[in-house]
Design an enzyme around this catalytic site. Sequence first.
Site, PDB file in Angstrom:
ATOM      1  CG  ASN A  72      17.616 -13.170 -27.736  1.00 24.42           C
ATOM      2  OD1 ASN A  72      18.604 -12.518 -28.092  1.00 24.42           O
ATOM      3  ND2 ASN A  72      16.594 -12.634 -27.097  1.00 24.42           N
ATOM      4  CE  LYS A  86      17.349 -12.718 -23.575  1.00 27.38           C
ATOM      5  NZ  LYS A  86      16.500 -12.666 -22.394  1.00 27.38           N
ATOM      6  CG  HIS A  97      13.320  -9.773 -26.513  1.00 31.97           C
ATOM      7  ND1 HIS A  97      13.506  -9.355 -25.232  1.00 31.97           N
ATOM      8  CD2 HIS A  97      13.485 -11.111 -26.515  1.00 31.97           C
ATOM      9  CE1 HIS A  97      13.794 -10.413 -24.477  1.00 31.97           C
ATOM     10  NE2 HIS A  97      13.776 -11.485 -25.237  1.00 31.97           N
ATOM     11  CD  GLU A 149      15.799  -9.076 -22.435  1.00 29.37           C
ATOM     12  OE1 GLU A 149      16.626  -9.083 -23.361  1.00 29.37           O
ATOM     13  OE2 GLU A 149      15.567 -10.088 -21.737  1.00 29.37           O
ATOM     14  CD  GLU A 156      10.790 -14.573 -25.913  1.00 29.61           C
ATOM     15  OE1 GLU A 156      11.594 -15.502 -25.749  1.00 29.61           O
ATOM     16  OE2 GLU A 156      11.152 -13.403 -26.074  1.00 29.61           O
ATOM     17  N   GLY A 195      14.316 -15.133 -18.299  1.00 27.87           N
ATOM     18  CA  GLY A 195      15.506 -14.983 -17.472  1.00 27.87           C
ATOM     19  C   GLY A 195      15.271 -15.179 -15.986  1.00 27.87           C
ATOM     20  CB  SER A 216      12.830 -19.967 -17.760  1.00 23.65           C
ATOM     21  OG  SER A 216      13.172 -18.729 -17.159  1.00 23.65           O
TER      22      SER A 216
HETATM   23  P1  PGA Z   1      15.557 -16.873 -21.312  1.00 16.54           P
HETATM   24  O1  PGA Z   1      15.247 -15.730 -22.384  1.00 16.54           O
HETATM   25  O2  PGA Z   1      15.544 -18.191 -22.056  1.00 16.54           O
HETATM   26  O3  PGA Z   1      16.890 -16.527 -20.744  1.00 16.54           O
HETATM   27  O4  PGA Z   1      14.455 -16.830 -20.307  1.00 16.54           O
HETATM   28  C1  PGA Z   1      14.351 -15.940 -23.442  1.00 16.54           C
HETATM   29  C2  PGA Z   1      14.283 -14.717 -24.320  1.00 16.54           C
HETATM   30  O5  PGA Z   1      14.369 -13.593 -23.789  1.00 16.54           O
HETATM   31  O6  PGA Z   1      14.148 -14.832 -25.548  1.00 16.54           O
END
Ligand code: PGA
Length: 251
Positions: free
Chosen positions: A10, A12, A95, A97, A167, A173, A213
């Site tokens: 992803n 983003k 997601h 976000e 997640e 993140g 992460s």
């Molecule tokens: P990250 O994000 O690996 O940067 O923690 C995962 C995601 O949001 O799908």
Amino acid sequence: MPRQFFVGGNFKMNPISRDQKQTIIGVLNSADLDTATEIVVAPPSLYLIPLRDTVRTELQVSAQNCYYKDSGAFTGEISPAQLVDAKIPYVILGHSERRSIFNETSELVAQKTKAALNATLKVILCVGETLQERELGQTAAVVEKQLQAVVNVLQESDWSGVVIAYEPVWAIGTGKVATSAQAQEAHADIRQFLSKAVSPAVSENTRIIYGGSVTAANCKELSTQSDVDGFLVGGASLKPEFVDIINAKRN
Ligand code: PGA
């Protein structure tokens, strides 16, 4: 039938330039990738078509979001029908976000999921709890509520087009990955929920991938857990170590 391992990247709202995007794709196109794993990359929407045209055939392309209508006055949105027409096979929905920054409710995520599946897209459906919810012991209840909204609108046969991404919000993140025991427990709970809420067959066949992460350093151990069927990778999918994550299952 064993569930096929699945790794999604992803991107983003990254990268910021087409040159950087080319560098990432160059690494993936020239790497030695485990062909037993299903691999999907999700760039920002303006890169979907150029990426689809330049990545090797083993890599599939995914949108990061879509709306539930086919067309119309919905400024800034992309429809499932447009993605299908552009030969984009996957979309990420729900997601954290999107849920937290753009206020998407579980009901809206469910509506989008149904529309995407009806249009023949496959869906990477994201669920997960916040740190506060985990500390209050509400992880399973929160995730079940997010999933129940989707269960309410899908038919049993729809689930063959869904990959669930667990997640935990506190792991996205932050560099704070869930332990493999935490991931396994949450994935097993999701599987149990699917068995009761949909059917034992859907529970057995649906891939449940972990996100938050994931790095080259922690992916191997997570991949040994029986209910972890792959990863959704954010930050590390922009780096060469994404290749090692794709190859996590390879000895
Ligand atoms: P990250 O994000 O690996 O940067 O923690 C995962 C995601 O949001 O799908």
